[in-house]
Design an enzyme around this catalytic site. Structure first.
Site, PDB file in Angstrom:
ATOM      1  N   HIS A 173       0.812  -1.223   0.000  1.00 46.37           N
ATOM      2  CA  HIS A 173       0.000   0.000   0.000  1.00 46.37           C
ATOM      3  C   HIS A 173       0.841   1.267   0.000  1.00 46.37           C
ATOM      4  O   HIS A 173       0.348   2.349  -0.292  1.00 46.37           O
ATOM      5  CB  HIS A 173      -0.932   0.001   1.217  1.00 46.37           C
ATOM      6  CG  HIS A 173      -2.004  -1.028   1.101  1.00 46.37           C
ATOM      7  ND1 HIS A 173      -3.301  -0.715   0.769  1.00 46.37           N
ATOM      8  CD2 HIS A 173      -1.967  -2.377   1.205  1.00 46.37           C
ATOM      9  CE1 HIS A 173      -4.019  -1.827   0.712  1.00 46.37           C
ATOM     10  NE2 HIS A 173      -3.236  -2.850   0.970  1.00 46.37           N
ATOM     11  N   ASP A 388       3.465   9.377  -0.718  1.00 46.57           N
ATOM     12  CA  ASP A 388       2.247   8.668  -0.308  1.00 46.57           C
ATOM     13  C   ASP A 388       2.028   7.549  -1.319  1.00 46.57           C
ATOM     14  O   ASP A 388       2.182   7.778  -2.527  1.00 46.57           O
ATOM     15  CB  ASP A 388       1.048   9.635  -0.345  1.00 46.57           C
ATOM     16  CG  ASP A 388       0.031   9.364   0.757  1.00 46.57           C
ATOM     17  OD1 ASP A 388      -0.060   8.218   1.218  1.00 46.57           O
ATOM     18  OD2 ASP A 388      -0.686  10.312   1.148  1.00 46.57           O
TER      19      ASP A 388
HETATM   20  C1  GDG Z   1      -2.151   3.904   3.463  1.00 41.56           C
HETATM   21  C2  GDG Z   1      -1.135   4.567   2.529  1.00 41.56           C
HETATM   22  C3  GDG Z   1      -2.812   4.456   0.687  1.00 41.56           C
HETATM   23  C4  GDG Z   1      -8.652   9.881   7.980  1.00 41.56           C
HETATM   24  N1  GDG Z   1      -9.071  10.654   9.007  1.00 41.56           N
HETATM   25  C5  GDG Z   1     -10.263  10.155   9.376  1.00 41.56           C
HETATM   26  C6  GDG Z   1     -10.572   9.073   8.548  1.00 41.56           C
HETATM   27  N2  GDG Z   1      -9.562   8.929   7.715  1.00 41.56           N
HETATM   28  C7  GDG Z   1      -9.562   7.912   6.640  1.00 41.56           C
HETATM   29  C8  GDG Z   1      -9.693   8.604   5.303  1.00 41.56           C
HETATM   30  C9  GDG Z   1      -9.072   7.575   4.369  1.00 41.56           C
HETATM   31  C10 GDG Z   1      -8.026   6.916   5.259  1.00 41.56           C
HETATM   32  O1  GDG Z   1      -8.338   7.210   6.611  1.00 41.56           O
HETATM   33  C11 GDG Z   1      -6.635   7.465   4.992  1.00 41.56           C
HETATM   34  O2  GDG Z   1      -6.192   6.905   3.806  1.00 41.56           O
HETATM   35  P1  GDG Z   1      -4.960   7.513   3.008  1.00 41.56           P
HETATM   36  O3  GDG Z   1      -4.869   6.756   1.746  1.00 41.56           O
HETATM   37  O4  GDG Z   1      -5.177   8.958   2.776  1.00 41.56           O
HETATM   38  O5  GDG Z   1      -3.672   7.330   3.927  1.00 41.56           O
HETATM   39  P2  GDG Z   1      -3.038   6.157   4.896  1.00 41.56           P
HETATM   40  O6  GDG Z   1      -3.820   5.981   6.128  1.00 41.56           O
HETATM   41  O7  GDG Z   1      -1.622   6.578   5.098  1.00 41.56           O
HETATM   42  O8  GDG Z   1      -3.122   4.809   4.026  1.00 41.56           O
HETATM   43  C12 GDG Z   1      -1.856   5.367   1.454  1.00 41.56           C
HETATM   44  C13 GDG Z   1      -3.702   3.677   1.627  1.00 41.56           C
HETATM   45  O9  GDG Z   1      -2.937   2.997   2.642  1.00 41.56           O
HETATM   46  C14 GDG Z   1      -4.530   2.640   0.879  1.00 41.56           C
HETATM   47  O10 GDG Z   1      -3.719   1.823   0.107  1.00 41.56           O
HETATM   48  O11 GDG Z   1      -3.623   5.279  -0.129  1.00 41.56           O
HETATM   49  O12 GDG Z   1      -0.910   5.929   0.560  1.00 41.56           O
HETATM   50  O13 GDG Z   1      -0.232   5.407   3.257  1.00 41.56           O
HETATM   51  O14 GDG Z   1     -10.013   6.611   3.984  1.00 41.56           O
HETATM   52  O15 GDG Z   1     -11.042   8.881   5.070  1.00 41.56           O
HETATM   53  N3  GDG Z   1     -11.707   8.360   8.630  1.00 41.56           N
HETATM   54  C15 GDG Z   1     -12.596   8.732   9.591  1.00 41.56           C
HETATM   55  N4  GDG Z   1     -12.349   9.779  10.450  1.00 41.56           N
HETATM   56  C16 GDG Z   1     -11.214  10.507  10.379  1.00 41.56           C
HETATM   57  O16 GDG Z   1     -11.022  11.452  11.163  1.00 41.56           O
HETATM   58  N5  GDG Z   1     -13.762   8.068   9.702  1.00 41.56           N
END
Ligand code: GDG
Length: 484
Positions: A173, A388
């Site tokens: 990921h 990222d």
């Molecule tokens: C890893 C990789 C890759 C965030 N704050 C809240 C909340 N979130 C949710 C978001 C989103 C998820 O968490 C974050 O996903 P990201 O992709 O932006 O980042 P990582 O957590 O670092 O994820 C990344 C991912 O895996 C998938 O392969 O894209 O690059 O680092 O869904 O909405 N959700 C809630 N409250 C929050 O305050 N409910």
């Protein structure tokens, strides 16, 4: 002649990931309560739906001595959960030490120095062995096992030794580094070996797959060859087997966010957010785990400069930054929190007034409905990670804009930049570049916003999380598996 193993008729894979899709929370009276886990992987896989036959092997999220707490009974169509226990010592070595103290920073271009410690590696190896055994016990004969992410890179190799009859897929990921970074890790060879236990290794972008190929060439068994099909990027032979390497950009379920964001209640909340932030002309939004890779300080510095130069004025611009608590026991995370909060205070001290801060900062985890109302309220979503794997937040924002309003400022170093060409792409290391893009984003005409948003939404509609899982699993199960 090499025997061909027919794929099992079990269509659903056994999923192996560091975290179960639920977290055990102690209630104080000795019992546990289960709540949905945060994070990108859970967001992505939970919305796949399931046939009831998926099994999910993972950690319940709290360290335990001895056996893991009994998991909840599966929902009607949810996965069967197989919890893997992790002790307090293993939490320190496997999770905080090797996974998040060494691999996480190294794989994100070493934006903070990776910690190299042999005791951490021992813990990582031990826990990977435990996951491999749990997966070996859970997989039906000839079944498919899908292993996820940087915590479990040794599992494919270990599982192959325990259960050579299974098809093994691995998806990373986060980014995969090139050879110049990877050679800093004394255990690079063991990690490459572990990964090569898989039949299919998937990355988010071509750049990450190419990084892996450069590591194989310099630190592993030699460069990979051409792919076996046009849908893949590389192919190689390993111990008489074929190993495929492909690119599978992860996505979201856009219908879910579209639906949430267009509910009357969400739209009413979005209007309320604009009222409560002082009815700004331009409302900027950041939503991130509070992680040093996410470049939260970079976007705050860009905003500060715009205020300093008078290109944006307090009262006309406001920003909401949601910083979700994560890995808060680790020193670098505490340091990042301090730096972010100092930057917020500086802006508010210099440009805010009583009852009217410029940056509204929330160190909190919000429910999805509140997230959707923020996405709907914001004129610009600012996602400026230094590195990222993908960045799902920017895709969620696009999915929430069925009104075709809003604009996206996005780091070139997020995997999503390879797909969302209509975003305003920036170099997150250059605050002047972010500032320019913010100005372009707030000044673009409604027609221009709608054009860009419609194009990004069309891309997401075709490339959703279901398509992602389907493409990966069909690449994994389509090819005949040959055993030596
Ligand atoms: C890893 C990789 C890759 C965030 N704050 C809240 C909340 N979130 C949710 C978001 C989103 C998820 O968490 C974050 O996903 P990201 O992709 O932006 O980042 P990582 O957590 O670092 O994820 C990344 C991912 O895996 C998938 O392969 O894209 O690059 O680092 O869904 O909405 N959700 C809630 N409250 C929050 O305050 N409910």
């Amino acid at each position: 002649m090499e025997p061909i193993v027919e794929p099992s008729d079990t269509a659903e894979p056994v999923i192996v990931a560091n975290r179960l899709p639920v977290t055990a929370v102690g209630t104080g009276d000795g019992t546990v309560r289960w709540k949905r886990s945060p994070g990108g992987l859970v967001s992505a896989l939970s919305s796949r739906g399931g046939s009831g036959r998926t099994t999910w092997v993972g950690w319940a999220g709290t360290p335990s001595q001895g056996a893991a707490p009994a998991p909840p009974a599966p929902d009607r169509d949810g996965p069967t959960l197989v919890p893997v226990p992790i002790s307090a010592d293993e939490y320190a070595t496997y999770y905080e030490g090797l996974s998040n103290g060494a691999l996480w920073p190294l794989y994100h271009d070493a934006v903070v120095p990776p910690v190299v410690d042999a005791a951490h590696w021992d813990g990582y190896t031990r826990v990977n062995e435990r996951f491999a055994r749990a997966a070996a016990d859970a997989a039906p004969p000839g079944g498919t096992v899908w292993v996820h992410d940087y915590h479990l890179q040794l599992v494919p190799g270990m599982l192959r030794r325990l259960r050579p009859d299974t098809r093994i897929g691995f998806f990373l990921h986060i980014p995969f580094p090139g050879k110049d970074l990877m050679r800093r890790l004394p255990w690079a060879g063991a990690i490459l070996d572990g990964l090569l236990g898989a039949d299919l290794i998937g990355f988010q972008t071509a750049e990450h797959a190419d990084g892996f190929a450069s590591c194989l060439a310099e630190l592993g068994t030699g460069p990979p060859g051409p792919p076996r099909s046009a849908a893949l990027r590389y192919g190689l032979r390993r111990d008489g087997r074929d190993v495929d390497v492909g690119v599978f950009p992860i996505s979201i379920d856009p219908a879910e966010y579209d639906g949430l964001a267009s509910r009357p209640r969400t739209r009413a909340r979005a209007r309320e957010i604009r009222e409560r932030t002082g009815r700004p002309h331009h409302l900027l939004l950041g939503v991130d785990r509070l992680d040093y890779t996410k470049g939260i300080e970079a976007r705050l510095e860009a905003l500060r400069r715009l205020l300093e130069q008078g290109r944006l004025r307090p009262g006309e611009v406001a920003m909401v930054q949601v910083a979700t608590p994560t890995r808060s026991g680790m020193r670098e995370y505490a340091r990042t929190r301090r730096r972010v909060e100092e930057a917020v205070s500086r802006i508010n001290g210099e440009y805010g007034s009583v009852g009217a801060p410029v940056v509204h900062y929330l160190y909190d985890t919000l429910d999805r409905e509140r997230l959707a109302s923020l996405y709907r309220a914001a004129d610009v979503l600012v996602a400026t990670p230094y590195r990222d794997g993908m960045n799902l937040v920017c895709k969620e924002y696009v999915a929430s804009r069925g009104d075709l309003g809003g604009a996206l400022v996005l780091s070139r170093f997020a995997g999503a930049a390879a797909e969302l060409a209509e975003a305003h792409l920036v170099n997150p290391f250059d605050p002047a570049d972010i500032a320019q893009a913010l100005v372009r984003a707030v000044e673009q005409s409604p027609e221009e916003s709608a054009r860009r948003m419609a194009a990004m939404r069309a891309h997401l509609a075709e490339n959703d999380v279901h398509a992602w899982a389907h493409l990966f699993l069909s690449a994994l199960t389509a090819a005949p598996v040959t055993t030596p």
